[in-house]
Design a protein around this motif. Structure first.
Motif, PDB file in Angstrom:
ATOM      1  N   GLY A 252       0.945  -1.226  -0.115  1.00 55.02           N
ATOM      2  CA  GLY A 252      -0.098   0.123  -0.230  1.00 55.02           C
ATOM      3  C   GLY A 252       1.005   1.277  -0.064  1.00 55.02           C
ATOM      4  N   ARG A 253       1.976   1.383   0.207  1.00 58.03           N
ATOM      5  CA  ARG A 253       2.920   2.276   0.160  1.00 58.03           C
ATOM      6  C   ARG A 253       3.943   2.575  -1.056  1.00 58.03           C
ATOM      7  NH1 ARG A 253       3.104   0.077   5.357  1.00 58.03           N
ATOM      8  NH2 ARG A 253       5.379  -0.777   4.815  1.00 58.03           N
ATOM      9  N   GLN A 254       4.419   1.486  -1.484  1.00 50.36           N
ATOM     10  CA  GLN A 254       5.270   1.511  -2.555  1.00 50.36           C
ATOM     11  C   GLN A 254       4.819   1.718  -4.008  1.00 50.36           C
ATOM     12  OE1 GLN A 254       7.746  -2.074  -2.232  1.00 50.36           O
ATOM     13  NE2 GLN A 254       8.823  -1.284  -0.698  1.00 50.36           N
ATOM     14  N   ASN A 255       5.398   2.206  -4.816  1.00 45.55           N
ATOM     15  CA  ASN A 255       4.899   2.300  -6.305  1.00 45.55           C
ATOM     16  C   ASN A 255       5.275   1.137  -7.031  1.00 45.55           C
ATOM     17  OD1 ASN A 255       7.698   2.556  -6.674  1.00 45.55           O
ATOM     18  ND2 ASN A 255       7.646   4.700  -7.369  1.00 45.55           N
ATOM     19  N   SER A 256       5.325  -0.015  -6.525  1.00 45.68           N
ATOM     20  CA  SER A 256       5.593  -1.066  -7.281  1.00 45.68           C
ATOM     21  C   SER A 256       4.839  -2.353  -6.442  1.00 45.68           C
ATOM     22  CB  SER A 256       7.113  -1.465  -7.525  1.00 45.68           C
ATOM     23  OG  SER A 256       7.803  -1.933  -6.127  1.00 45.68           O
ATOM     24  N   PHE A 257       4.611  -3.455  -7.085  1.00 43.62           N
ATOM     25  CA  PHE A 257       4.001  -4.570  -6.373  1.00 43.62           C
ATOM     26  C   PHE A 257       4.570  -5.972  -6.912  1.00 43.62           C
ATOM     27  CE2 PHE A 257       1.960  -4.200 -10.596  1.00 43.62           C
ATOM     28  CZ  PHE A 257       1.411  -5.467 -10.609  1.00 43.62           C
ATOM     29  N   GLU A 258       4.469  -7.133  -6.282  1.00 44.29           N
ATOM     30  CA  GLU A 258       4.900  -8.178  -6.449  1.00 44.29           C
ATOM     31  C   GLU A 258       3.678  -9.139  -7.131  1.00 44.29           C
ATOM     32  OE1 GLU A 258       6.853 -10.023  -2.937  1.00 44.29           O
ATOM     33  OE2 GLU A 258       8.715  -9.384  -3.927  1.00 44.29           O
ATOM     34  N   MET A 259       4.168  -9.774  -8.092  1.00 47.40           N
ATOM     35  CA  MET A 259       3.105 -10.638  -8.781  1.00 47.40           C
ATOM     36  C   MET A 259       3.680 -11.999  -8.970  1.00 47.40           C
ATOM     37  SD  MET A 259       3.232  -9.295 -12.649  1.00 47.40           S
ATOM     38  CE  MET A 259       2.660 -10.676 -13.338  1.00 47.40           C
ATOM     39  N   ARG A 260       2.577 -13.035  -9.250  1.00 43.14           N
ATOM     40  CA  ARG A 260       3.034 -14.340  -9.784  1.00 43.14           C
ATOM     41  C   ARG A 260       2.058 -14.741 -10.699  1.00 43.14           C
ATOM     42  NH1 ARG A 260       1.830 -19.673  -7.682  1.00 43.14           N
ATOM     43  NH2 ARG A 260       3.240 -21.046  -8.285  1.00 43.14           N
ATOM     44  N   TRP A 261       2.630 -15.315 -11.589  1.00 48.30           N
ATOM     45  CA  TRP A 261       1.594 -15.806 -12.795  1.00 48.30           C
ATOM     46  C   TRP A 261       1.687 -17.077 -12.940  1.00 48.30           C
ATOM     47  CZ3 TRP A 261      -1.179 -12.459 -16.323  1.00 48.30           C
ATOM     48  CH2 TRP A 261      -1.834 -13.261 -17.256  1.00 48.30           C
ATOM     49  N   ASN A 262       0.468 -18.033 -13.062  1.00 48.52           N
ATOM     50  CA  ASN A 262       0.464 -19.186 -13.180  1.00 48.52           C
ATOM     51  C   ASN A 262      -0.713 -19.932 -14.162  1.00 48.52           C
ATOM     52  OD1 ASN A 262      -0.458 -18.472 -10.385  1.00 48.52           O
ATOM     53  ND2 ASN A 262      -1.581 -20.606 -10.888  1.00 48.52           N
TER      54      ASN A 262
ATOM     55  N   MET B 127       6.027  -7.360 -21.128  1.00 45.64           N
ATOM     56  CA  MET B 127       6.109  -6.341 -19.902  1.00 45.64           C
ATOM     57  C   MET B 127       7.245  -6.829 -19.306  1.00 45.64           C
ATOM     58  SD  MET B 127       2.149  -5.956 -18.736  1.00 45.64           S
ATOM     59  CE  MET B 127       1.389  -7.159 -19.560  1.00 45.64           C
ATOM     60  N   GLY B 128       8.042  -7.796 -19.633  1.00 41.40           N
ATOM     61  CA  GLY B 128       9.420  -8.025 -18.882  1.00 41.40           C
ATOM     62  C   GLY B 128       9.273  -9.203 -18.071  1.00 41.40           C
ATOM     63  N   TYR B 129       8.160  -9.867 -18.195  1.00 41.69           N
ATOM     64  CA  TYR B 129       7.830 -10.984 -16.989  1.00 41.69           C
ATOM     65  C   TYR B 129       8.140 -12.299 -17.716  1.00 41.69           C
ATOM     66  CZ  TYR B 129       5.305 -13.617 -13.688  1.00 41.69           C
ATOM     67  OH  TYR B 129       4.933 -14.552 -12.462  1.00 41.69           O
ATOM     68  N   SER B 130       8.700 -13.285 -16.743  1.00 43.51           N
ATOM     69  CA  SER B 130       8.901 -14.742 -17.457  1.00 43.51           C
ATOM     70  C   SER B 130       8.053 -15.612 -17.129  1.00 43.51           C
ATOM     71  CB  SER B 130      10.467 -15.246 -16.545  1.00 43.51           C
ATOM     72  OG  SER B 130      10.615 -16.586 -17.010  1.00 43.51           O
ATOM     73  N   PRO B 131       6.970 -15.771 -18.071  1.00 40.10           N
ATOM     74  CA  PRO B 131       6.115 -16.782 -17.796  1.00 40.10           C
ATOM     75  C   PRO B 131       6.399 -18.186 -17.358  1.00 40.10           C
ATOM     76  CG  PRO B 131       6.201 -16.604 -20.060  1.00 40.10           C
ATOM     77  CD  PRO B 131       7.287 -15.690 -19.464  1.00 40.10           C
ATOM     78  N   ASP B 132       7.516 -18.550 -17.373  1.00 36.13           N
ATOM     79  CA  ASP B 132       7.823 -20.033 -16.755  1.00 36.13           C
ATOM     80  C   ASP B 132       8.480 -19.896 -15.375  1.00 36.13           C
ATOM     81  OD1 ASP B 132       7.052 -21.137 -19.274  1.00 36.13           O
ATOM     82  OD2 ASP B 132       9.063 -20.708 -20.115  1.00 36.13           O
TER      83      ASP B 132
ATOM     84  N   TRP C 153       7.911 -15.011  -7.308  1.00 31.62           N
ATOM     85  CA  TRP C 153       7.197 -13.731  -7.186  1.00 31.62           C
ATOM     86  C   TRP C 153       8.148 -12.951  -7.944  1.00 31.62           C
ATOM     87  CZ3 TRP C 153       2.404 -12.550  -5.190  1.00 31.62           C
ATOM     88  CH2 TRP C 153       1.991 -13.648  -4.432  1.00 31.62           C
ATOM     89  N   GLN C 154       7.720 -11.694  -8.967  1.00 32.67           N
ATOM     90  CA  GLN C 154       8.437 -10.782  -9.542  1.00 32.67           C
ATOM     91  C   GLN C 154       7.830  -9.443  -9.466  1.00 32.67           C
ATOM     92  OE1 GLN C 154       9.350 -12.114 -13.548  1.00 32.67           O
ATOM     93  NE2 GLN C 154       8.788 -14.041 -13.276  1.00 32.67           N
ATOM     94  N   ARG C 155       8.724  -8.540  -9.053  1.00 30.30           N
ATOM     95  CA  ARG C 155       8.247  -7.150  -9.000  1.00 30.30           C
ATOM     96  C   ARG C 155       8.184  -6.430 -10.138  1.00 30.30           C
ATOM     97  NH1 ARG C 155       7.513  -3.934  -4.426  1.00 30.30           N
ATOM     98  NH2 ARG C 155       8.164  -5.845  -2.992  1.00 30.30           N
ATOM     99  N   ARG C 156       6.955  -5.697 -10.073  1.00 33.76           N
ATOM    100  CA  ARG C 156       6.788  -4.848 -11.426  1.00 33.76           C
ATOM    101  C   ARG C 156       6.105  -3.454 -11.110  1.00 33.76           C
ATOM    102  NH1 ARG C 156       9.613  -6.873 -13.806  1.00 33.76           N
ATOM    103  NH2 ARG C 156       9.122  -6.019 -15.874  1.00 33.76           N
TER     104      ARG C 156
END
Length: 600
Positions: free
Chosen positions: A232-242, A291-296, A300-303
């Motif tokens: 809620g404070r940072q201007n980035s978030f962590e995400m996980r895609w599966n 978007m620079g994300y590795s789908p494999d 968790w990756q920060r965007r």
């Protein structure tokens, strides 16, 4: 006998140790391709689908006609024969087998091939084994299909020849008395994607167990799932895609195998069958990579935070039946909803309340929401509605709330003094300075000023290396060319929040819009080639009108524009005054020269 294809022999085709002299025997080819594929190849030869065949020293190629003409090639390699075809099921397709059969039959007089083709010819009419029956067969004359750990299992109520024949043609192998098994994903796909319907048309009675029916209904369709985390404070978030199917998460190896498989129905490592919309899978994977994300990657990756709406939109536009395609924590869900509805933040505007009109206060709250989350945006009010005043108010509020920190405004030379004058008039608490030379810009300690204003021309000679609280581009259409030197220069300047002011946000071209957003939040609209391919060219050519609406929805959270006609009730009365003056001699002479040049 089937009609022969036309064969063209190149000069070296029959030279010693060429490919044509080392073709394998039919039994070995049948074993490689499988019974059902080999039978389909025989029928293609019979129907004359194999057209022009070219035979060279180390290759054989031809055309196999159908709804789409396929081009199979047999080529001699260092370690054996290489097979390649233009169809998705290459190198184990019926087109490659049909090319082989046509060549063996024509140039070799192979009796076994001719006999096999003759047998296939008898199958051009629905044979007794698969002919449609008006009367329903007895309950025992039925195929029972169910999912097994290694594929699909078929059981017969009774050993009826026509049912056994149908199973063998579909690629099933016998596993004991009245039990058959189909294990290869390619053959499973063919059975489910058209084979069952062919059985139904031919009068073959069959039933499917519940899990198999659910696969065909799409209950096990592969769907994307996005899981995110944010404090809620940072201007980035962590995400996980599966990827999930039927509530089960696919492993990385399964996902890679699925992407390389050409069919729709695929068998996972535990034997579970899943279905996939191939174009959807490809669009999603390509979007993630852009978007620079590795789908494999299972990690968790920060965007950047501004990627959130693009990622959620990617899932929701291309998702299928998954009940929870986007899993966001409450804070991130509220933030996303604020973006959709037009983010605003409460600010203490008491001191400036008498100065600001209501639409200007709304504009400051909009800019405050963006800056609070480290996002950029465009204030695109029509000229004369106070974009400068709204921006100065935001900078002044930031100074009061967070303490002193330098901010930078880049603008055309003609409006630089106006920024200083407006600041002295409305925000006297800001120490503003107008810099006109690169030597002065290099000499000054910009941290001594709350606000530094410089012209675009200085950036071609010197780029400040300080980090600013706010970086504002006035008349942002000055960076409409993404390859221009000043455009590249402003993108190098570091800032916590970037803002653009322009009265003509998209009047010139979509390229200008991309260039401005690439300055504000790099990656929001993708790379330039991606944007041109996805939006600019289709919209300009008018091929896909809905893309214009999609692009507008994509940028709307970061864009505010008001027209004079919309806020006319808040504007002071229009004052018109005619003032006449007499030109001096030199002025009159210059005027005549300019008028004459204009007439010419």
């Amino acid at each position: 006998m089937p009609s022969s294809a036309d064969v063209v022999f190149l000069q070296s085709a029959r030279s010693e140790s060429g490919l044509i002299d080392s073709l394998p025997l039919p039994d070995r080819v049948r074993s490689r391709f499988g019974y059902s594929t080999f039978r389909r190849a025989q029928i293609l030869v019979l129907r004359g689908a194999v057209g022009q065949v070219t035979v060279g020293h180390d290759f054989i190629q031809g055309d196999v006609k159908g709804e789409v003409t396929r081009r199979p090639v047999w080529q001699k390699g260092k370690r054996g024969v290489l097979l390649e075809c233009s169809c998705p099921l290459s190198p184990r397709c019926e087109h490659l087998a049909a090319l082989y059969l046509a060549v063996r039959q024509i140039i070799g007089g192979d009796q076994e091939v001719a006999s096999a083709a003759s047998d296939a010819g008898k199958q051009t009419r629905p044979p007794a084994a698969v002919q449609t029956r008006k009367d329903s067969p007895s309950g025992g004359e039925r195929i029972h299909l169910s999912l097994a750990e290694e594929g699909i299992e078929a059981k017969l109520g009774s050993a009826v020849d026509r049912l056994i024949q149908a199973l063998r043609e579909a690629g099933f192998e016998s596993r004991g008395r009245e039990t058959y098994h189909l294990g290869r994903s390619v053959e499973i796909h063919r059975l489910l994607d058209g084979g069952l319907e062919a059985w139904r048309r031919a009068g073959i009675e069959f039933d499917l167990e519940d899990r198999l029916q659910r696969v065909l209904r799409g209950d096990f369709e592969v769907c994307p799932q996005l899981t995110a985390s944010w404090d809620g404070r940072q201007n980035s978030f962590e995400m996980r895609w599966n990827w999930v199917a039927g509530g089960r998460e696919l492993s990385g190896a399964e996902t890679r195998g699925l992407r390389s498989f050409p069919g729709r129905y695929y068998r996972l490592s535990d034997g579970q069958l899943v279905s996939v919309q191939r174009r959807t899978l490809q669009r999603l994977t390509a979007g993630l990579v852009r978007m620079g994300y590795s789908p494999d990657s299972p990690l968790w990756q920060r965007r950047p935070l501004h990627y959130l709406s693009r990622l959620c939109g990617l899932v929701e536009r291309n998702g299928a039946r998954a009940p929870r395609r986007v899993d966001l924590p409450p804070s991130l869900a509220r933030f996303r909803e604020s973006l959709k509805t037009g983010g605003r933040v409460d600010l203490d505007l008491a001191e400036l309340e008498p100065v600001l009109r209501s639409y200007q206060r709304e504009g400051v709250r909009f800019l405050g929401f963006l800056s609070q989350h480290g996002l950029g945006g465009i204030l695109a009010d029509e000229m004369g509605l106070g974009k400068t005043l709204q921006t100065l108010t935001l900078i002044e509020l930031g100074r009061r709330r967070d303490g002193e920190a330098p901010s930078l405004v880049v603008c055309p030379t003609s409006v630089g003094p106006n920024w200083v004058e407006e600041s002295r008039r409305f925000t006297p608490g800001l120490l503003a300075h107008w810099v006109q030379s690169s030597s002065e810009l290099k000499r000054l300690d910009l941290a001594d000023y709350d606000l530094t204003i410089i012209p675009y021309s200085l950036l071609t000679r010197f780029v400040p290396d300080e980090r600013f609280r706010y970086l504002v581009l006035d008349e942002a259409q000055f960076i409409k060319n993404p390859r221009a030197k000043r455009t590249r220069a402003v993108k190098k300047i570091q800032a916590d929040c970037r803002l653009a002011l322009t009265g003509t946000p998209i009047e010139n071209s979509l390229l200008e819009l991309w260039s401005i957003f690439d300055f504000l939040m790099p990656g929001l609209l993708g790379t330039l080639p991606d944007f041109q391919r996805t939006y600019q060219k289709p919209i300009v050519q008018g091929h896909e009108p809905e893309l214009e609406s999609e692009l507008a929805n994509h940028i709307r959270p970061y864009f505010m524009r008001r027209l004079k006609s919309e806020v006319a009730s808040e504007l002071p009365p229009k004052i018109e005054q005619n003032i006449y003056c007499t030109l001096a001699h030199r002025q009159r002479k210059l005027y005549k020269l300019m008028a004459a040049a204009a007439r010419r």
